[in-house]
Design a protein around this motif. Structure first.
Motif, short mmCIF file in Angstrom:
data_model
loop_
_atom_site.label_atom_id
_atom_site.label_comp_id
_atom_site.label_asym_id
_atom_site.label_seq_id
_atom_site.Cartn_x
_atom_site.Cartn_y
_atom_site.Cartn_z
N GLY A 210 52.74 36.60 25.94
CA GLY A 210 52.01 35.60 26.45
C GLY A 210 50.36 36.16 26.48
O GLY A 210 49.64 35.28 26.15
N LEU A 211 50.23 37.21 27.06
CA LEU A 211 48.81 37.62 27.16
C LEU A 211 48.17 37.87 25.79
O LEU A 211 46.93 37.49 25.66
N ILE A 212 48.85 38.25 24.68
CA ILE A 212 48.04 38.35 23.35
C ILE A 212 47.78 36.82 22.89
O ILE A 212 46.85 36.89 22.58
N GLY A 213 48.95 36.34 23.01
CA GLY A 213 48.57 35.02 22.78
C GLY A 213 47.62 34.31 23.34
O GLY A 213 46.78 33.37 22.61
N LEU A 214 47.33 34.23 24.53
CA LEU A 214 46.30 33.92 25.24
C LEU A 214 44.82 34.23 24.86
O LEU A 214 44.09 33.60 24.72
N TYR A 215 44.88 35.55 24.56
CA TYR A 215 43.58 35.97 24.12
C TYR A 215 43.09 35.46 22.83
O TYR A 215 42.25 35.30 22.81
N LEU A 216 43.99 35.39 21.87
CA LEU A 216 43.76 34.92 20.71
C LEU A 216 43.27 33.33 20.62
O LEU A 216 42.65 33.14 19.88
N ARG A 217 44.17 32.70 21.45
CA ARG A 217 43.91 31.24 21.66
C ARG A 217 42.65 31.12 22.32
O ARG A 217 41.51 29.95 21.80
N HIS A 218 42.17 31.71 23.37
CA HIS A 218 40.85 31.72 24.08
C HIS A 218 39.66 31.99 23.12
O HIS A 218 38.60 31.53 23.26
N ALA A 219 39.88 33.03 22.13
CA ALA A 219 38.99 33.27 21.32
C ALA A 219 38.55 32.30 19.99
O ALA A 219 37.80 32.27 19.46
N ALA A 220 39.59 31.56 19.87
CA ALA A 220 39.39 30.43 18.65
C ALA A 220 38.80 29.59 19.10
O ALA A 220 38.59 28.89 20.30
N GLU A 221 37.79 29.02 18.15
CA GLU A 221 36.98 27.85 18.43
C GLU A 221 37.73 26.43 18.41
O GLU A 221 39.05 26.54 17.49
N GLU A 222 37.08 25.51 18.84
CA GLU A 222 37.83 24.01 18.75
C GLU A 222 37.61 23.65 17.20
O GLU A 222 36.98 24.13 16.51
N THR A 223 38.58 22.65 16.84
CA THR A 223 38.68 22.41 15.56
C THR A 223 37.61 21.40 15.03
O THR A 223 36.95 20.73 16.03
N PRO A 224 37.27 21.67 13.83
CA PRO A 224 36.08 20.93 13.30
C PRO A 224 36.39 19.24 13.65
O PRO A 224 35.43 18.56 13.75
#
Length: 505
Positions: A210-224
């Motif tokens: 969950g921590l890894i997933g949260l990091y990746l999702r938080h780092a991703a930008e909103e969709t175009p």
């Protein structure tokens, strides 16, 4: 069509997706989905143990049904999660909601491993287990649909099938990881130790995942697509984001009944097959057919590993030949071959079991390989998350009950082939859906401007757009000319009739 599309498109209207952002989006979405199915894999393979720990006073058959019921009941709250997270996703953005759902999923899964046994706290043990599963169900109500939308809105139009297939690649990989971990633990420790505490270890792994997933999702930008819609909306009105109203469910039902029905049909056949093969089958092999747990588990895991290799291939081919052929073929395989597959599974022969499971897996690959690319294309961006989450989770109620209903049917009828008939009914619904699904491969999502992976591809998409307009105009002109001819014939008939009967004039 969006406002941009109804006017003349220019090269600047085509969104060129940066490769680095695309990879980050796919990874972030797929990992969250993997965590969801990691729990399903673990729970499916420890269902018998969970029955003993939380329902020790029941008979073995009732223990199994009760454990699977605890798995299935949370699906009843998934539509509520779909409504909540779907509205939030359309209002505040996909990325924020997906960051929230993965945290809830990780915490609730981790907490299952902490629940004391029935022997320690009595009735509170199954109650706490059910509460954790209900929280999971609520969060998952917005997880898959949000992740599918996130991937679809980031993907170039010509590669959406291939890139979307990696979302369910994550699902299968998560299942294999969860199931494989259970098999390793059962092989490495005594049955008494596994029953006492070993079954809890896989659930604890949810925390670091969950921590890894949260990091990746938080780092991703909103969709175009969401960013573009937000800019367009802000130009049309000055309301702040927090003041904008939620999307009314009635509006979705009234304006998009066909898309809702298509989504329900697709999800039904895909997920009934999914839960039958991945969640119920370990229990079916061990408890119904009497195979050793390790024997059945290893065969299923081997089939799932094979599915991992097929999954991206289905997505890739769907970009070439379309989504509809795969929905049709997958449904027909399940409809025509479920009963023969279950006969092979019940043969008692390892090769027979493998090929029986393989038949079901191939049908499932055809279906699940196109899901993430097809479903988001059914609705416009303004209501995409809400509409998809609602329709997806309505049908998931039936699909999620599959392990419990299948186990109950076998127990009630003493017919080991009842799960095959259950699959065939779902497949019939999927085959019917094929006739109503419009092809979406290599086309922009409903209401969105085109997405491309490069400026060169953007130019090609723009040329295709104008060619489509020219073809549409030609068809309209042909229809108008044909209509004019018909009107002329009607006028001639009228004049002839009036000439013969002047009193009609």
């Amino acid at each position: 069509m969006s406002d941009t599309q109804t006017n003349t498109l220019t090269l600047n209207d085509v969104t060129v997706i940066e490769d680095s952002k695309l990879k980050k989006a796919i990874t972030a979405a797929a990992l969250g989905n993997a965590m969801e199915w990691f729990d399903f894999g673990v729970y499916g393979f420890v269902a018998a143990t969970v029955g003993k720990v939380f329902f020790p006073e029941a008979s073995p058959a009732v223990q199994t049904v009760a454990a699977l019921a605890t798995f299935s009941v949370p699906f009843l709250v998934r539509p509520l999660g779909g409504v909540f997270f779907g509205s939030m996703g359309d209002k505040f953005g996909r990325q924020k909601v997906l960051s929230l759902t993965i945290v809830i999923m990780a915490v609730s899964t981790f907490c299952i491993g902490l629940i004391p046994s029935y022997a320690m706290i009595g009735l509170w043990a199954p109650i706490l287990l059910l509460m954790c599963k209900l929280v999971q169900g609520f969060s998952v109500g917005g997880e898959y649909t949000g992740a599918a939308i996130f991937v679809a809105e980031y993907s170039p139009d010509r590669r959406r099938g291939f890139l979307g297939s990696w979302l369910d690649f994550g699902s299968i990989a998560g299942f294999v990881l969860g199931a494989g971990l259970v098999v390793v633990l059962t092989a490495a420790m005594s049955e008494a130790n596994f029953l006492a505490w070993g079954w809890r270890l896989p659930f604890f792994l949810a925390a670091p995942l969950g921590l890894i997933g949260l990091y990746l999702r938080h780092a991703a930008e909103e969709t175009p697509a969401f960013t573009e819609r937000l800019k367009r909306t802000e130009k049309e009105d000055k309301q702040t984001l927090s003041e904008r109203p939620m999307i009314p469910i009635a509006e979705i039902i009234q304006r998009h009944p066909r898309s809702l029905a298509i989504c329900i049909g697709m999800v039904l056949v895909t997920n009934v097959t999914y839960y039958m093969l991945l969640t119920y089958m370990p229990t079916y092999l061990a408890k119904t057919l009497g195979y050793t747990e390790d024997h059945g588990a290893l065969i299923i895991i081997a089939v799932m590993v094979g599915m991992l290799f097929v999954q991206p291939l289905v997505g890739f081919l769907s970009d070439r030949i379309g989504r509809r052929p795969f929905l049709a073929v997958g449904s027909m395989i399940i409809l025509a071959l479920s009963l023969p597959a279950f006969h092979l599974i019940a043969s008692g022969n390892t090769i027979g079991i493998f090929f029986g499971l393989l038949i079901l897996a191939i049908g499932l690959n055809c279906l699940v390989g196109i899901m993430a690319a097809t479903l988001p294309a059914l609705f416009p961006a303004r209501i995409r998350y809400s509409a998809l989450a609602i329709s997806f989770n309505i049908s998931i109620i039936v699909a999620g009950l599959t392990p419990t209903v299948a186990a109950w049917l076998v127990e009630a009828t003493d017919n080991i082939y009842m799960p095959a008939y259950y699959l065939m009914i779902a497949a019939a619904a999927g085959l019917l859906t094929t006739f109503f699904l419009k092809e979406t491969a290599n086309r922009p999502l409903y209401g969105d401007t085109p997405n491309a992976s490069s400026r060169k591809e953007a130019s090609a998409l723009l040329a295709e757009h104008y060619l489509y307009i020219e073809e549409s105009v030609e068809k309209i002109d042909e229809a108008m000319a044909e209509l004019a001819e018909q009107m002329q014939l009607l006028q001639q008939k009228r004049e002839k009739l009036v000439g013969q009967h002047p009193e009609l004039n």
